[in-house]
Motif scaffolding. Structure first.
Motif, PDB file in Angstrom:
ATOM      1  N   TYR A   1       0.417  -9.234  -0.598  1.00  0.00           N
ATOM      2  CA  TYR A   1      -0.635  -8.579   0.167  1.00  0.00           C
ATOM      3  C   TYR A   1      -0.194  -8.466   1.615  1.00  0.00           C
ATOM      4  CZ  TYR A   1      -2.071 -12.901   2.492  1.00  0.00           C
ATOM      5  OH  TYR A   1      -2.101 -14.028   3.269  1.00  0.00           O
ATOM      6  N   SER A   2      -0.848  -7.573   2.342  1.00  0.00           N
ATOM      7  CA  SER A   2      -0.639  -7.467   3.789  1.00  0.00           C
ATOM      8  C   SER A   2      -1.992  -7.208   4.436  1.00  0.00           C
ATOM      9  CB  SER A   2       0.334  -6.337   4.127  1.00  0.00           C
ATOM     10  OG  SER A   2      -0.174  -5.093   3.674  1.00  0.00           O
ATOM     11  N   SER A   3      -2.173  -7.746   5.630  1.00  0.00           N
ATOM     12  CA  SER A   3      -3.449  -7.626   6.343  1.00  0.00           C
ATOM     13  C   SER A   3      -3.317  -6.608   7.465  1.00  0.00           C
ATOM     14  CB  SER A   3      -3.867  -8.980   6.918  1.00  0.00           C
ATOM     15  OG  SER A   3      -4.009  -9.934   5.886  1.00  0.00           O
ATOM     16  N   GLU A   4      -4.417  -5.914   7.724  1.00  0.00           N
ATOM     17  CA  GLU A   4      -4.406  -4.898   8.771  1.00  0.00           C
ATOM     18  C   GLU A   4      -5.849  -4.579   9.153  1.00  0.00           C
ATOM     19  OE1 GLU A   4      -3.175  -0.192   9.271  1.00  0.00           O
ATOM     20  OE2 GLU A   4      -2.128  -1.434   7.807  1.00  0.00           O
ATOM     21  N   ASP A   5      -6.074  -4.293  10.413  1.00  0.00           N
ATOM     22  CA  ASP A   5      -7.380  -3.814  10.869  1.00  0.00           C
ATOM     23  C   ASP A   5      -7.415  -2.297  10.711  1.00  0.00           C
ATOM     24  OD1 ASP A   5      -8.252  -6.326  11.505  1.00  0.00           O
ATOM     25  OD2 ASP A   5      -7.671  -6.199  13.606  1.00  0.00           O
ATOM     26  N   VAL A   6      -8.464  -1.787  10.065  1.00  0.00           N
ATOM     27  CA  VAL A   6      -8.573  -0.353   9.827  1.00  0.00           C
ATOM     28  C   VAL A   6      -9.925   0.133  10.344  1.00  0.00           C
ATOM     29  CG1 VAL A   6      -7.118  -0.505   7.780  1.00  0.00           C
ATOM     30  CG2 VAL A   6      -9.600  -0.623   7.526  1.00  0.00           C
ATOM     31  N   TYR A   7     -10.031   1.439  10.497  1.00  0.00           N
ATOM     32  CA  TYR A   7     -11.287   2.077  10.899  1.00  0.00           C
ATOM     33  C   TYR A   7     -11.930   2.716   9.675  1.00  0.00           C
ATOM     34  CZ  TYR A   7     -10.331   1.492  15.853  1.00  0.00           C
ATOM     35  OH  TYR A   7     -10.116   0.956  17.092  1.00  0.00           O
ATOM     36  N   ILE A   8     -13.203   2.428   9.469  1.00  0.00           N
ATOM     37  CA  ILE A   8     -13.958   3.015   8.376  1.00  0.00           C
ATOM     38  C   ILE A   8     -15.073   3.861   8.972  1.00  0.00           C
ATOM     39  CG2 ILE A   8     -15.361   0.923   8.149  1.00  0.00           C
ATOM     40  CD1 ILE A   8     -15.591   1.544   5.163  1.00  0.00           C
ATOM     41  N   PRO A 103      -5.825  -1.148  -2.678  1.00  0.00           N
ATOM     42  CA  PRO A 103      -4.644  -1.371  -3.523  1.00  0.00           C
ATOM     43  C   PRO A 103      -3.360  -1.159  -2.734  1.00  0.00           C
ATOM     44  CG  PRO A 103      -5.664   0.738  -4.046  1.00  0.00           C
ATOM     45  CD  PRO A 103      -6.584   0.049  -3.079  1.00  0.00           C
ATOM     46  N   ILE A 104      -2.452  -2.098  -2.844  1.00  0.00           N
ATOM     47  CA  ILE A 104      -1.170  -1.972  -2.168  1.00  0.00           C
ATOM     48  C   ILE A 104      -0.340  -0.914  -2.885  1.00  0.00           C
ATOM     49  CG2 ILE A 104       0.105  -3.713  -3.490  1.00  0.00           C
ATOM     50  CD1 ILE A 104       1.192  -4.732  -0.773  1.00  0.00           C
ATOM     51  N   SER A 105       0.492  -0.218  -2.143  1.00  0.00           N
ATOM     52  CA  SER A 105       1.248   0.897  -2.692  1.00  0.00           C
ATOM     53  C   SER A 105       2.248   0.420  -3.737  1.00  0.00           C
ATOM     54  CB  SER A 105       1.987   1.631  -1.569  1.00  0.00           C
ATOM     55  OG  SER A 105       2.858   2.601  -2.100  1.00  0.00           O
ATOM     56  N   ASP A 106       2.392   1.233  -4.804  1.00  0.00           N
ATOM     57  CA  ASP A 106       3.346   0.893  -5.855  1.00  0.00           C
ATOM     58  C   ASP A 106       4.781   0.928  -5.333  1.00  0.00           C
ATOM     59  OD1 ASP A 106       3.746   0.314  -8.743  1.00  0.00           O
ATOM     60  OD2 ASP A 106       4.874   2.197  -8.673  1.00  0.00           O
ATOM     61  N   SER A 107       5.031   1.705  -4.268  1.00  0.00           N
ATOM     62  CA  SER A 107       6.378   1.753  -3.692  1.00  0.00           C
ATOM     63  C   SER A 107       6.754   0.427  -3.037  1.00  0.00           C
ATOM     64  CB  SER A 107       6.463   2.887  -2.662  1.00  0.00           C
ATOM     65  OG  SER A 107       5.552   2.656  -1.591  1.00  0.00           O
ATOM     66  N   ILE A 108       5.744  -0.362  -2.662  1.00  0.00           N
ATOM     67  CA  ILE A 108       6.016  -1.699  -2.116  1.00  0.00           C
ATOM     68  C   ILE A 108       6.198  -2.701  -3.249  1.00  0.00           C
ATOM     69  CG2 ILE A 108       5.056  -3.569  -0.712  1.00  0.00           C
ATOM     70  CD1 ILE A 108       3.671  -1.496   0.979  1.00  0.00           C
ATOM     71  N   LEU A 109       5.390  -2.550  -4.312  1.00  0.00           N
ATOM     72  CA  LEU A 109       5.529  -3.455  -5.457  1.00  0.00           C
ATOM     73  C   LEU A 109       6.835  -3.205  -6.202  1.00  0.00           C
ATOM     74  CD1 LEU A 109       1.893  -3.293  -6.887  1.00  0.00           C
ATOM     75  CD2 LEU A 109       2.883  -5.029  -5.399  1.00  0.00           C
ATOM     76  N   GLN A 110       7.279  -1.946  -6.249  1.00  0.00           N
ATOM     77  CA  GLN A 110       8.527  -1.583  -6.941  1.00  0.00           C
ATOM     78  C   GLN A 110       9.443  -0.843  -5.958  1.00  0.00           C
ATOM     79  OE1 GLN A 110       8.978  -2.600 -10.032  1.00  0.00           O
ATOM     80  NE2 GLN A 110       6.871  -3.316 -10.345  1.00  0.00           N
ATOM     81  N   PRO A 111      10.052  -1.539  -5.010  1.00  0.00           N
ATOM     82  CA  PRO A 111      10.852  -0.871  -3.975  1.00  0.00           C
ATOM     83  C   PRO A 111      12.130  -0.278  -4.555  1.00  0.00           C
ATOM     84  CG  PRO A 111      11.078  -3.245  -3.798  1.00  0.00           C
ATOM     85  CD  PRO A 111      10.028  -3.008  -4.838  1.00  0.00           C
ATOM     86  N   LEU A 112      12.506   0.880  -4.008  1.00  0.00           N
ATOM     87  CA  LEU A 112      13.726   1.563  -4.440  1.00  0.00           C
ATOM     88  C   LEU A 112      14.856   1.416  -3.433  1.00  0.00           C
ATOM     89  CD1 LEU A 112      12.135   4.858  -5.836  1.00  0.00           C
ATOM     90  CD2 LEU A 112      12.814   2.797  -7.098  1.00  0.00           C
ATOM     91  N   ASN A 113      14.555   0.861  -2.253  1.00  0.00           N
ATOM     92  CA  ASN A 113      15.602   0.691  -1.242  1.00  0.00           C
ATOM     93  C   ASN A 113      15.328  -0.593  -0.475  1.00  0.00           C
ATOM     94  OD1 ASN A 113      13.521   1.318   0.642  1.00  0.00           O
ATOM     95  ND2 ASN A 113      13.939   3.500   0.331  1.00  0.00           N
ATOM     96  N   ASN A 114      16.105  -0.802   0.568  1.00  0.00           N
ATOM     97  CA  ASN A 114      16.031  -2.053   1.323  1.00  0.00           C
ATOM     98  C   ASN A 114      15.263  -1.877   2.629  1.00  0.00           C
ATOM     99  OD1 ASN A 114      16.469  -4.751   1.775  1.00  0.00           O
ATOM    100  ND2 ASN A 114      18.503  -4.478   2.651  1.00  0.00           N
ATOM    101  N   ASP A 115      14.215  -1.064   2.612  1.00  0.00           N
ATOM    102  CA  ASP A 115      13.387  -0.931   3.806  1.00  0.00           C
ATOM    103  C   ASP A 115      12.738  -2.265   4.139  1.00  0.00           C
ATOM    104  OD1 ASP A 115      13.993   1.672   4.115  1.00  0.00           O
ATOM    105  OD2 ASP A 115      12.195   2.454   3.140  1.00  0.00           O
ATOM    106  N   LEU A 116      12.628  -2.537   5.436  1.00  0.00           N
ATOM    107  CA  LEU A 116      12.047  -3.798   5.879  1.00  0.00           C
ATOM    108  C   LEU A 116      10.525  -3.665   5.911  1.00  0.00           C
ATOM    109  CD1 LEU A 116      12.552  -6.646   6.890  1.00  0.00           C
ATOM    110  CD2 LEU A 116      12.608  -5.748   9.205  1.00  0.00           C
ATOM    111  N   ILE A 117       9.867  -4.127   4.867  1.00  0.00           N
ATOM    112  CA  ILE A 117       8.407  -4.124   4.785  1.00  0.00           C
ATOM    113  C   ILE A 117       7.965  -5.562   4.528  1.00  0.00           C
ATOM    114  CG2 ILE A 117       6.393  -3.254   3.546  1.00  0.00           C
ATOM    115  CD1 ILE A 117       8.045  -0.808   2.804  1.00  0.00           C
ATOM    116  N   LEU A 118       7.183  -6.104   5.430  1.00  0.00           N
ATOM    117  CA  LEU A 118       6.791  -7.506   5.350  1.00  0.00           C
ATOM    118  C   LEU A 118       5.466  -7.647   4.623  1.00  0.00           C
ATOM    119  CD1 LEU A 118       7.740  -8.738   8.923  1.00  0.00           C
ATOM    120  CD2 LEU A 118       9.117  -8.737   6.847  1.00  0.00           C
ATOM    121  N   VAL A 119       5.438  -8.496   3.614  1.00  0.00           N
ATOM    122  CA  VAL A 119       4.213  -8.800   2.879  1.00  0.00           C
ATOM    123  C   VAL A 119       4.127 -10.313   2.692  1.00  0.00           C
ATOM    124  CG1 VAL A 119       4.133  -6.605   1.636  1.00  0.00           C
ATOM    125  CG2 VAL A 119       5.378  -8.526   0.653  1.00  0.00           C
ATOM    126  N   ARG A 120       2.924 -10.775   2.350  1.00  0.00           N
ATOM    127  CA  ARG A 120       2.713 -12.181   1.991  1.00  0.00           C
ATOM    128  C   ARG A 120       2.476 -12.265   0.491  1.00  0.00           C
ATOM    129  NH1 ARG A 120       1.644 -15.479   6.426  1.00  0.00           N
ATOM    130  NH2 ARG A 120       1.198 -14.387   8.371  1.00  0.00           N
TER     131      ARG A 120
END
Length: 723
Positions: A1-8, A103-120
């Motif tokens: 998971y990752s946390s973020e403040d969003v506007y609704i 829902p977290i993006s499937d591209s983060i759950l199943q990464p295809l490259n070595n992009d630096l994306i930080l999750v907990r």
């Protein structure tokens, strides 16, 4: 998971919400179903799936008026039309302070490259395995991942050293949810310090309560001995002796629980007033273990202080008890146990007051850093651009456009964009000199916002930022340290880093005056003021927050609106805040004042408890010496000599307690003040600690002098007949 403040956004109403992008299994792990609707499902993660979200109970009540029809409706979340599929139960904020789950993006759950994306990540440990097994499995997974996605080794590939280190990690470990919530080892150290202080207060209270009750029981032991000699039932005597102590303990325990409950509710209210949404586990309340501890303490106190002494008299030599305190039964050097209790009490209260003084002095220094008038016309904001949406060139273009927009506004003065890198060491390449603890900041805009005046050379300009020029502007104090006998313009230096990557040399293009605002900001970060500063061109980075600082020309609200408009025109989806320096100072002062108040309150409580106990112990010791004093006076001893003798004994006890506390606190003193560059306690703080020690010593001596004066008012024959 990752946390973020969003506007609704809903029906032209907009609010900022703490959101969590997570896997659908999180709700299974936390064993919680939706109050209304459903939780996330596996198909919600697909790239072609409809955007959906769950909302928290508090958000449902406050923003959606508690209408059940909100389930199935669509709202705008960061300008993305999203359908609400469920409402979580009241109090559900997992994993931290969430009120919105996406829902977290499937591209983060199943990464295809070595992009630096930080999750907990979190999960439940299988009952058949230990944490060591989990650590071993994590390490195997990390090594296998590193083989599939080798780390980039080129130094110029990374925006900062922290990115290089993160992207080369090939091992990991698991920790408990509680450890993670406490912030790891630093959090445990803080929690341990709090528990240590609580233990010291508790031991001090135990000593004092026990001493006071023992003193009361000792006054009745001779009466108990006489009753035993006359044949009174032993069980009845035991119950009578215990009844008063038991009543005091039970009543005190009930009052303490009530006061503790009120105090914890006030503490929760205080925390909620400082932060908009505290984490779900950050709630203080009386639990079953607390009540059990109270029951044990209430029961054990009368047993130890009343039942055991009385039982010893009832089943022992009551003649010895009747003669206790008479001539030949007690002497000046007797009652070693009472003396030891006094020494321990003095040591404990000295430790408490020492730690309280250090923390209070640090809080006061921090308050001084916040209470200055410099920067009172400043408006601040902060934002962060993601490298997944903005390339390096696009980040630089965004910052330049924002600066240009602010410079053209008639309400804005001296706009400045900064990234505070913190404390660094620098080495002058020409003459080999160096400087430590220099404030390093990346900038774009006018350093006049910091109160600097250009003394020599030129400032950092937009061209330096665009080209990534290896140039720097330094403060006059740093220039005088590195090049005291010549101009710093054209000289070269290098920022020292604890890394194998060689940092490029920087050419000095400008020297600015020292700034009070630089001192203030450094004092907030490090408590001690730092005037030596180095400024380098702003660089794009996905890991750092850019601070936007502008001065208003008289109308604070209009300037804040201009800053808000400038950011919105460039990207309306960014998360940021806009606030006046003065309002942030007010909030900080409120927190610091509360902290200082708590420290003073706890210190006074501990001090009063200690004084009561020390006075009771000392008075009990003096009362046992009445006949001894009468005998000495009958033999011609002067009253002043007797007073000096007992005062000397009391002073010796206090000195031993002080020395013991000094030995215990010496490692803390070395770690905080001598072994580091932190300067929390200055001359005033040392004077406060010395004054507290003098007050404590004076109280100890007065607790001795007053009882002796009362005894000396008696005639020697009265003292000899004292029972």
């Amino acid at each position: 998971y990752s946390s973020e403040d969003v506007y609704i956004e809903r029906q032209e109403l907009v609010t900022e919400v703490s959101a969590v992008y997570t896997e659908w299994t999180m709700f299974q792990l936390s064993e919680t179903n939706a109050l209304i609707g459903r939780t996330l499902q596996p198909f919600d993660h697909r790239e072609d799936a409809e955007p959906v979200a769950l909302i928290g109970f508090n958000l449902w009540q406050s923003f959606f008026d508690g209408a059940e029809s909100v389930v199935g409706s669509s709202v705008s979340i960061n300008d993305v039309l999203t359908r609400i599929v469920g409402i979580m139960p009241e109090g559900y904020l997992f994993p931290d302070t969430a009120q919105l789950w996406l829902p977290i993006s499937d591209s983060i759950l199943q990464p295809l490259n070595n992009d630096l994306i930080l999750v907990r990540a979190f999960g439940k440990l299988d009952e058949a395995y230990t944490r060591k097994d989990a650590n071993d499995e994590i390490n195997r997974l990390m090594l296998r991942t590193r083989e599939l996605y080798p780390a980039e080794t080129r130094a110029d590939f990374y925006d900062s050293e922290i990115l290089r280190r993160i992207n080369q990690v090939d091992s990991g470990h698991v920790t408990t949810f509680q450890m993670r919530n406490m912030g790891g080892v630093p959090g445990l150290i803080a929690l341990g310090a709090i528990n240590l202080l609580s233990l010291l207060v508790f031991l001090l209270a135990c000593i004092n309560v026990g001493a006071l009750l023992l003193s009361r029981v000792n006054e009745r032991l001779r009466d108990v001995s006489i009753r035993v000699a006359l044949g009174a039932p032993r069980r009845r005597l035991l119950l009578q002796t215990m009844s008063e102590s038991m009543a005091i303990s039970v009543l005190g325990g009930i009052i303490a629980v009530l006061l503790a409950g009120i105090g914890l509710e006030l503490l929760n209210f205080f925390i909620s007033s400082l932060v908009e949404q505290a984490q779900f586990w950050f709630v203080f309340a009386i639990d079953s273990s607390t009540l059990l501890a109270v029951v044990v303490f209430v029961v054990c106190t009368p047993l130890i202080t009343s039942a055991l002494p009385c039982w010893r008299i009832i089943n022992g030599d009551f003649n010895a008890a009747m003669s206790d305190g008479t001539r030949g039964a007690q002497g000046l050097r007797s009652s070693k146990f009472s003396k030891l209790l006094v020494i321990v009490a003095i040591t404990l209260v000295t430790l408490l007051l020492y730690v309280g003084s250090v923390v209070g002095a640090g809080a006061y220094r921090f308050k001084q850093a916040l209470s200055v008038t410099d920067g009172e016309d400043q408006i601040l904001s902060s934002l962060q651009l993601s490298s997944t949406r903005y390339s390096d060139e696009e980040q630089i273009g965004f910052y330049r456009s924002l600066l240009n927009s602010l410079e053209q506004s008639p309400d804005v003065s001296t706009p400045l964009l900064t990234v505070l890198r913190g404390r660094v060491n620098v080495d002058a390449l020409t003459y080999g000199t160096s400087a430590q603890s220099v404030v390093s900041t990346e900038v774009l805009g006018s350093l006049a916002a910091y109160g600097h005046q250009l003394l020599e050379g030129r400032p950092i300009n937009a061209g330096d930022v665009v080209t990534g020029a290896q140039v720097a502007v330094i403060s006059s104090s740093l220039a005088n340290r590195l090049w005291p006998d010549r101009s710093a313009i054209g000289q070269e230096l290098r920022i020292s880093e604890d890394t194998q990557v060689d940092t490029p040399s920087l050419q000095i293009v400008g020297v600015v005056s020292d700034s009070n605002l630089t001192e203030i900001m450094s004092r907030q970060l490090f408590l001690n003021s730092i005037t030596e500063a180095i400024y380098t061109p702003l660089k794009p980075s996905d890991m750092d927050e850019v601070i936007i600082q502008v001065a208003h020309r008289g109308d604070e609200d209009r300037t804040a609106s201009e800053l808000h408009r400038a950011i919105q025109n460039l990207d309306s989806t960014l998360i940021y805040d806009v606030g006046a320096w003065e309002s942030r100072i007010t909030a900080g002062n409120r927190a610091i004042n509360s902290l200082i108040g708590v420290i003073i309150g706890c210190g006074l409580f501990s001090f009063l408890v200690a004084i009561a106990g020390i006075y009771g112990l000392t008075k009990n010791f003096i009362d046992l010496q009445v006949q001894e004093i009468g005998t000495r006076r009958a033999l011609g001893a002067a009253d002043t000599k007797l007073q000096r003798t007992f005062v000397f004994e009391g002073g010796k006890q206090a000195l031993i307690g002080f020395v013991a506390a000094l030995i215990i606190t010496s490692p803390i003193t070395f770690f905080l003040f001598i072994g580091t560059e932190l300067t929390v306690v200055d001359t005033n703080g040392a004077l406060v600690i010395a004054a507290v020690a003098c007050i404590l010593l004076g109280t100890v001596l007065s607790a001795i002098v007053h009882p002796i004066r009362e005894i000396l008012k008696l005639e020697p024959i009265e003292a000899l007949r004292h029972q």
